[in-house]
Design an enzyme around this catalytic site. Sequence first.
Site, mmCIF file in Angstrom:
data_model
loop_
_atom_site.group_PDB
_atom_site.id
_atom_site.type_symbol
_atom_site.label_atom_id
_atom_site.label_comp_id
_atom_site.label_asym_id
_atom_site.label_seq_id
_atom_site.Cartn_x
_atom_site.Cartn_y
_atom_site.Cartn_z
ATOM 1 N N GLU A 57 98.088 83.566 54.747
ATOM 2 C CA GLU A 57 96.858 83.118 55.398
ATOM 3 C C GLU A 57 96.535 84.088 56.533
ATOM 4 O O GLU A 57 96.990 83.898 57.674
ATOM 5 C CB GLU A 57 96.999 81.690 55.935
ATOM 6 C CG GLU A 57 97.177 80.641 54.852
ATOM 7 C CD GLU A 57 97.133 79.213 55.397
ATOM 8 O OE1 GLU A 57 96.994 79.043 56.630
ATOM 9 O OE2 GLU A 57 97.222 78.274 54.589
ATOM 10 N N ALA A 114 96.252 72.587 51.628
ATOM 11 C CA ALA A 114 96.285 71.896 52.917
ATOM 12 C C ALA A 114 97.463 70.935 52.935
ATOM 13 O O ALA A 114 97.678 70.165 52.004
ATOM 14 C CB ALA A 114 94.981 71.137 53.153
ATOM 15 N N HIS A 143 98.101 72.517 62.619
ATOM 16 C CA HIS A 143 96.808 72.121 63.193
ATOM 17 C C HIS A 143 96.892 70.755 63.873
ATOM 18 O O HIS A 143 96.042 70.424 64.702
ATOM 19 C CB HIS A 143 95.730 72.102 62.105
ATOM 20 C CG HIS A 143 95.304 73.463 61.666
ATOM 21 N ND1 HIS A 143 94.467 74.266 62.412
ATOM 22 C CD2 HIS A 143 95.616 74.177 60.552
ATOM 23 C CE1 HIS A 143 94.257 75.409 61.781
ATOM 24 N NE2 HIS A 143 94.945 75.375 60.642
#
Length: 288
Positions: A202, A144, A152
């Site tokens: 991803e 992350a 995000h």
Amino acid sequence: MKKRVFLLAILLLCGYFAVQQIAQGGQKKLGGQLDKTPNEEYRTIKVTKDQIYQGNLLLVNKEYPVHEEGIKSDVVRLSKKKGLVQGYRLLDDSIQMSESVVKVFKEMVQAAHQDNVSNFIINSGFRSMEEQEQLHHEMAEGVAMPAGFSEHNLGLALDIGSAKTKMERAPEGKWLEKNGWKYGFILRYPKDKTEITGTMSEPWHYRYVGLPHSAIIKRNNFSLEEYLAYLREQKQIAVPIDGETYKIYYYPISKETTIDVPIHNDYQISGDNMGGVIVTIFPDKLEE
């Protein structure tokens, strides 16, 4: 209706879809100097330096962080917008997303249902800086991003899952990889682009960039990094679709400037988050 015609035209012409440079001398054209069609009327619009950090084509990665101006202003908690949550599930009631983007996502999953692909779930959408920083500390190294360096934080990215199995082998993942571009979404971190994106594969992370950009990216197997580099190099490209042309212009911006756009065409402006803006001019509106 016009959007459906546009998409059908892309599919029919996929065999010879092409991106063409429309002006060899375009690399030196700045504020207000685009290739003009004879007898077309133009208006002058003002572009400020802040525009570099706003729009659907912003590059966000380890090198280019989110600016406050780039965060979508229409982020909503989806559990409070029941009309938007149709055809898919939410991981939990905390999921947030840009309302304009989730409307397109809803349309996309409804199309997937027609192909008997129906187990979509949104696992993550918009995250505040505080949420991103907490996740960064909780996750393993490199999983992350720190606060401000994740898509995000924009409201344009979402992690899409299947309620049945992992996305890399789920029908939902395969359908999205094949069809997501038709609705303006791209697979942001493909497994063959890890050296370019700097991020591991991803298969669940999709990013909204909008048409016709998603079509160009898909057709040329570009990452977002590669596509924006291509626009910076070409300065002007045209996407011919069934006799209609979508024109895309890149402008480096160091200060407030002006750009001419056709009066009778819709257009969109997006910054790239690196020092320039992209102006997309859509074909003439159809007669009512």
